[in-house]
Design an enzyme around this catalytic site. Structure first.
Site, short mmCIF file in Angstrom:
data_model
loop_
_atom_site.label_atom_id
_atom_site.label_comp_id
_atom_site.label_asym_id
_atom_site.label_seq_id
_atom_site.Cartn_x
_atom_site.Cartn_y
_atom_site.Cartn_z
N ASP A 167 -32.73 74.97 -28.48
CA ASP A 167 -33.02 73.58 -29.34
C ASP A 167 -34.02 73.12 -28.46
O ASP A 167 -34.62 73.50 -27.38
CB ASP A 167 -31.57 72.92 -29.27
CG ASP A 167 -31.39 72.49 -27.55
OD1 ASP A 167 -31.90 72.85 -26.84
OD2 ASP A 167 -30.24 72.13 -27.61
N SER A 168 -34.56 71.83 -28.89
CA SER A 168 -35.74 71.24 -28.73
C SER A 168 -35.34 70.31 -27.50
O SER A 168 -36.35 69.93 -26.47
CB SER A 168 -36.35 70.30 -29.62
OG SER A 168 -35.56 69.47 -30.01
N GLY A 196 -33.90 67.45 -27.87
CA GLY A 196 -33.97 66.13 -28.21
C GLY A 196 -32.74 65.14 -28.36
O GLY A 196 -32.30 64.31 -27.70
N ASP A 217 -37.41 66.42 -31.97
CA ASP A 217 -37.13 65.27 -32.89
C ASP A 217 -36.59 63.99 -32.33
O ASP A 217 -36.20 64.42 -31.19
CB ASP A 217 -36.31 65.90 -34.10
CG ASP A 217 -34.70 66.29 -33.48
OD1 ASP A 217 -34.87 66.83 -32.48
OD2 ASP A 217 -33.77 66.37 -34.19
N GLY A 243 -29.07 65.17 -36.50
CA GLY A 243 -28.63 63.79 -36.50
C GLY A 243 -27.21 63.68 -37.48
O GLY A 243 -26.83 62.54 -37.90
N ASP A 302 -24.11 76.17 -34.85
CA ASP A 302 -24.00 76.30 -33.73
C ASP A 302 -22.77 75.32 -33.20
O ASP A 302 -22.89 74.22 -33.77
CB ASP A 302 -25.22 76.23 -32.66
CG ASP A 302 -25.60 74.70 -32.37
OD1 ASP A 302 -25.02 73.96 -31.49
OD2 ASP A 302 -26.24 73.93 -33.26
N CYS A 307 -5.46 89.48 -35.78
CA CYS A 307 -6.58 89.69 -34.99
C CYS A 307 -6.48 90.90 -34.20
O CYS A 307 -5.27 91.32 -33.69
CB CYS A 307 -6.79 88.45 -34.00
SG CYS A 307 -8.23 88.70 -33.06
N CYS A 334 -8.67 91.89 -31.98
CA CYS A 334 -9.51 91.92 -30.86
C CYS A 334 -8.94 92.47 -29.59
O CYS A 334 -7.72 92.64 -29.46
CB CYS A 334 -9.96 90.28 -30.59
SG CYS A 334 -9.02 89.39 -29.38
N CYS A 337 -6.02 90.34 -28.28
CA CYS A 337 -4.70 90.26 -28.90
C CYS A 337 -4.21 91.87 -29.06
O CYS A 337 -2.89 91.84 -29.08
CB CYS A 337 -5.15 89.99 -30.40
SG CYS A 337 -5.53 88.20 -30.50
N HIS A 364 -11.28 85.69 -27.72
CA HIS A 364 -10.24 85.57 -28.71
C HIS A 364 -11.03 84.60 -29.65
O HIS A 364 -11.19 85.07 -30.94
CB HIS A 364 -9.00 85.32 -28.60
CG HIS A 364 -8.42 84.91 -29.76
ND1 HIS A 364 -8.02 85.78 -30.83
CD2 HIS A 364 -8.07 83.62 -30.45
CE1 HIS A 364 -7.57 85.37 -31.71
NE2 HIS A 364 -7.66 84.03 -31.59
#
Ligand SMILES: [Zn+2]
Length: 340
Positions: free
Chosen positions: A60-61, A63, A114, A186, A236, A274, A276, A279, A305
């Site tokens: 990211d910037s 900002g 920004d 924003g 994100d 799940c 994974c 699990c 998880h």
């Protein structure tokens, strides 16, 4: 994108991220610029080598972080002046500085600087801020053309608070400048959910659909699916890893807090549906014990998880879109998720 603020997705190794199926992470320019410093990272081979992550990195910037974390900040016409939240040292960064830092880190996708406005904000103030953001976007693109060799991407950020006409103007101007992708910034800064969804719907529909549309800082499983149906492609959020460290896990039947005493003798996995690694191998009762005892392994297992859960949800969403059954997929998921 899992969030790797300090150049690490908290509690998880890059090897585990790969095992989960993650292909892109986000790192925070503001944090890495202040500590260890981008020159240190550059000397140690760039962010990929430094962190041993060979997947894609979006930075990211900074900002948003400067506005939300730095104790003293002032956006001037040419850039942002701020104080470090770590040692109080003073810094001044222009949009070009921010790009150069991201390039020297070796980022694959860079974001323009920004100004992130707070909520609520008056129309006039939002308009003045937007003009600055657009001026910086133009400067950033010009600098980018000199620096980049076509191997990386540069994303523009749509601001304009909750004013539809400002968001429209911003999209129009950014598309004119031309970026590789567009982010909605924003948002998730205190505005009501219904207003946020309205802005996402309105702005999302204006952005070029053949380029990535990225909603910053969101969200929960339900929000991700709702926003995908509004045209968003990338997200994100620090939420899945943050709540994991506090003992909260996603399941097909909603979020569960392992601190709840009812899980003390629970032999079942975190989520019956799940598949994974966690699990398959650990019981809720054991992980609850680790979380209660503040053991590092507990946080690692819940984080693993939660990331797996969201990554699988996104894989399923992509498949549903390709098979033209996304609306039904979303409805079924949300119904089951809220049926706790
Ligand atoms: Zn799992």
């Amino acid at each position: 994108m899992p969030v790797g603020t300090q150049g690490t997705v908290k509690a998880i190794s890059p090897e585990e991220l790969r095992e989960i199926g993650i292909r892109i992470i986000l790192c925070n320019t503001y944090h890495l610029y202040l500590r260890p410093g981008y020159k240190v990272i550059q000397k140690l081979g760039g962010l990929h080598k430094f962190t041993n992550w060979d997947g894609v990195i979006l930075t990211d910037s900074g900002g948003y972080q400067i506005f939300s974390i730095s104790p003293l900040q002032k956006a001037k016409a040419e850039g942002i002046k701020f104080k470090s939240h770590i040692d109080g040292s003073e810094h001044f960064l222009t949009p070009m500085d921010v790009l150069k830092i991201q390039l020297s880190l070796g980022s694959d996708i860079a974001m323009v600087l920004d100004e992130c406005t707070s909520y609520p904000i008056g129309y006039k103030e939002a308009k003045t801020s937007l003009e600055k953001t657009l001026r910086w976007a133009k400067m950033s693109k010009l600098a980018w053309l000199n620096e980049d060799k076509g191997e990386r991407g540069l994303f523009g950020i749509v601001q304009g608070s909750t004013f539809k006409d400002l968001r429209e103007k911003c999209v129009e101007e950014l598309v004119k400048i031309g970026f590789d992708g567009y982010a909605l910034g924003g948002l998730s800064v205190g505005e009501p959910l219904s207003l946020r969804e309205e802005i996402i719907k309105h702005t999302g529909s204006l952005l070029p659909s053949h380029q990535p549309r990225y909603l910053m800082g969101i969200g929960t499983p339900e929000e991700l699916l709702e926003d995908i149906s509004l045209g968003i492609d990338m997200f994100d959020c620090a939420l899945p890893t943050r709540i994991a460290r506090n003992g909260t896990v996603f399941t097909r039947r909603g979020k569960k807090n392992l601190r709840n005493a009812r899980y003390r003798e629970d032999p079942n996995p975190l989520d019956l549906e799940c598949d994974c690694y966690v699990c398959k191998n650990y019981s809720k009762g054991y992980i609850r014990h680790l979380i209660q005892a503040r053991e590092i392994l507990g946080m690692r297992l819940t984080t693993y998880h939660n990331l797996y859960f969201l990554n699988r949800l996104m894989e399923e969403a992509r498949k549903a879109i390709k098979e033209d059954r996304f609306d039904k997929f979303k409805k079924d998921f949300i119904q089951e998720y809220q049926d706790t």
